[in-house]
Design a protein around this motif. Structure first.
Motif, PDB file in Angstrom:
ATOM      1  N   VAL A  60       0.849  -1.187   0.000  1.00 11.64           N
ATOM      2  CA  VAL A  60       0.000   0.000   0.000  1.00 11.64           C
ATOM      3  C   VAL A  60       0.885   1.238   0.000  1.00 11.64           C
ATOM      4  CG1 VAL A  60      -0.146   0.071   2.523  1.00 11.64           C
ATOM      5  CG2 VAL A  60      -1.987   1.068   1.143  1.00 11.64           C
ATOM      6  N   GLN A  61       0.376   2.316  -0.546  1.00 12.59           N
ATOM      7  CA  GLN A  61       1.131   3.566  -0.539  1.00 12.59           C
ATOM      8  C   GLN A  61       1.020   4.252   0.819  1.00 12.59           C
ATOM      9  OE1 GLN A  61      -0.323   5.905  -3.856  1.00 12.59           O
ATOM     10  NE2 GLN A  61       1.323   5.138  -5.175  1.00 12.59           N
ATOM     11  N   ALA A  62       1.993   5.061   1.126  1.00 15.92           N
ATOM     12  CA  ALA A  62       1.959   5.832   2.366  1.00 15.92           C
ATOM     13  C   ALA A  62       0.666   6.641   2.438  1.00 15.92           C
ATOM     14  CB  ALA A  62       3.167   6.751   2.445  1.00 15.92           C
ATOM     15  N   GLY A  63       0.073   6.644   3.619  1.00 18.44           N
ATOM     16  CA  GLY A  63      -1.203   7.311   3.813  1.00 18.44           C
ATOM     17  C   GLY A  63      -2.403   6.417   3.610  1.00 18.44           C
ATOM     18  N   GLY A  64      -2.172   5.234   3.072  1.00 16.13           N
ATOM     19  CA  GLY A  64      -3.255   4.303   2.812  1.00 16.13           C
ATOM     20  C   GLY A  64      -3.635   3.479   4.026  1.00 16.13           C
ATOM     21  N   SER A  65      -4.520   2.514   3.789  1.00 14.75           N
ATOM     22  CA  SER A  65      -5.049   1.684   4.876  1.00 14.75           C
ATOM     23  C   SER A  65      -5.023   0.209   4.491  1.00 14.75           C
ATOM     24  CB  SER A  65      -6.503   2.071   5.191  1.00 14.75           C
ATOM     25  OG  SER A  65      -6.603   3.412   5.616  1.00 14.75           O
ATOM     26  N   LEU A  66      -4.928  -0.617   5.514  1.00 17.83           N
ATOM     27  CA  LEU A  66      -5.065  -2.061   5.379  1.00 17.83           C
ATOM     28  C   LEU A  66      -5.776  -2.585   6.617  1.00 17.83           C
ATOM     29  CD1 LEU A  66      -1.581  -3.350   4.110  1.00 17.83           C
ATOM     30  CD2 LEU A  66      -3.737  -3.434   2.846  1.00 17.83           C
ATOM     31  N   ARG A  67      -6.442  -3.713   6.478  1.00 15.75           N
ATOM     32  CA  ARG A  67      -7.026  -4.387   7.634  1.00 15.75           C
ATOM     33  C   ARG A  67      -6.513  -5.817   7.705  1.00 15.75           C
ATOM     34  NH1 ARG A  67     -13.159  -5.857   9.635  1.00 15.75           N
ATOM     35  NH2 ARG A  67     -12.997  -7.463   8.025  1.00 15.75           N
ATOM     36  N   LEU A  68      -5.870  -6.129   8.795  1.00 19.11           N
ATOM     37  CA  LEU A  68      -5.394  -7.485   9.036  1.00 19.11           C
ATOM     38  C   LEU A  68      -6.448  -8.262   9.822  1.00 19.11           C
ATOM     39  CD1 LEU A  68      -1.677  -6.856  10.090  1.00 19.11           C
ATOM     40  CD2 LEU A  68      -2.662  -7.055   7.798  1.00 19.11           C
ATOM     41  N   SER A  69      -6.541  -9.547   9.515  1.00 22.74           N
ATOM     42  CA  SER A  69      -7.442 -10.435  10.239  1.00 22.74           C
ATOM     43  C   SER A  69      -6.649 -11.610  10.780  1.00 22.74           C
ATOM     44  CB  SER A  69      -8.538 -10.958   9.310  1.00 22.74           C
ATOM     45  OG  SER A  69      -9.299  -9.910   8.772  1.00 22.74           O
ATOM     46  N   CYS A  70      -7.116 -12.148  11.893  1.00 23.78           N
ATOM     47  CA  CYS A  70      -6.489 -13.327  12.470  1.00 23.78           C
ATOM     48  C   CYS A  70      -7.580 -14.235  13.000  1.00 23.78           C
ATOM     49  CB  CYS A  70      -5.523 -12.949  13.580  1.00 23.78           C
ATOM     50  SG  CYS A  70      -4.816 -14.373  14.434  1.00 23.78           S
TER      51      CYS A  70
ATOM     52  N   VAL B 297      -9.579 -11.719  15.481  1.00 26.11           N
ATOM     53  CA  VAL B 297      -9.108 -10.395  15.878  1.00 26.11           C
ATOM     54  C   VAL B 297      -8.704  -9.635  14.622  1.00 26.11           C
ATOM     55  CG1 VAL B 297      -6.715 -11.156  16.274  1.00 26.11           C
ATOM     56  CG2 VAL B 297      -7.573  -9.116  17.424  1.00 26.11           C
ATOM     57  N   TYR B 298      -8.959  -8.342  14.632  1.00 29.44           N
ATOM     58  CA  TYR B 298      -8.684  -7.491  13.478  1.00 29.44           C
ATOM     59  C   TYR B 298      -7.730  -6.362  13.878  1.00 29.44           C
ATOM     60  CZ  TYR B 298     -12.920  -9.783  11.840  1.00 29.44           C
ATOM     61  OH  TYR B 298     -13.865 -10.714  11.491  1.00 29.44           O
ATOM     62  N   LEU B 299      -6.971  -5.896  12.916  1.00 30.03           N
ATOM     63  CA  LEU B 299      -6.135  -4.714  13.104  1.00 30.03           C
ATOM     64  C   LEU B 299      -6.374  -3.789  11.920  1.00 30.03           C
ATOM     65  CD1 LEU B 299      -3.995  -3.439  14.990  1.00 30.03           C
ATOM     66  CD2 LEU B 299      -2.272  -4.300  13.390  1.00 30.03           C
ATOM     67  N   GLN B 300      -7.121  -2.728  12.166  1.00 32.68           N
ATOM     68  CA  GLN B 300      -7.347  -1.714  11.142  1.00 32.68           C
ATOM     69  C   GLN B 300      -6.190  -0.723  11.186  1.00 32.68           C
ATOM     70  OE1 GLN B 300      -9.876  -1.397   8.780  1.00 32.68           O
ATOM     71  NE2 GLN B 300      -8.606   0.280   8.007  1.00 32.68           N
ATOM     72  N   MET B 301      -5.491  -0.598  10.082  1.00 34.35           N
ATOM     73  CA  MET B 301      -4.306   0.258  10.023  1.00 34.35           C
ATOM     74  C   MET B 301      -4.559   1.391   9.048  1.00 34.35           C
ATOM     75  SD  MET B 301      -1.332  -2.674  10.013  1.00 34.35           S
ATOM     76  CE  MET B 301      -1.736  -3.230   8.373  1.00 34.35           C
TER      77      MET B 301
END
Length: 120
Positions: free
Chosen positions: A11-21, A77-81
């Motif tokens: 992802v580009q700087a300033g963008g978002s990702l969501r990790l799942s576990c 569990v999720y991590l919204q970044m």
């Protein structure tokens, strides 16, 4: 017992990702769940954790940008970044443990890791 992490990518700087576990193989009632990360040439570091009651903990480097949450029905569990920075580039590991906190030794179960790369 298995912790299956997903959602990493480029992802580009300033963008978002969501990790799942997704956790499986046992009940995680009473457990903290969270995330650590490790960048090339650096030590593994604490990112965020969430207690069974839903209390959240963050490292100073991600506070205000990342949000951890958990869905009890399916042990996920999720991590919204958000507002990602190049220095967030690392392999992110999902963890579970009864003691919680920011020390890696406190977590008994570790996932396989998912790569997050933030370009400038």
């Amino acid at each position: 017992v298995q912790l299956q992490a997903s959602g990493g990518g480029l992802v580009q700087a300033g963008g978002s990702l969501r990790l799942s576990c997704a956790a499986s193989g046992r009940t995680f009632s009473g457990y903290f769940m969270g995330w650590f990360r490790q960048a090339p040439g650096k030590e593994r570091e604490f990112v965020a954790a969430i207690s069974w009651s839903g209390r959240t903990y963050y490292s100073d480097s991600v506070k205000g940008r990342f949000t951890i949450s958990r869905y009890y029905a399916n042990n996920t569990v999720y991590l919204q970044m958000n507002s990602l920075k190049p220095e967030d580039t690392a392999v992110y590991y999902c963890v579970a443990g009864v003691r919680g906190g920011s020390y890696a030794k406190n977590y008994d179960y570790w996932g396989q890791g998912t790569q997050v790369t933030v370009s400038s």
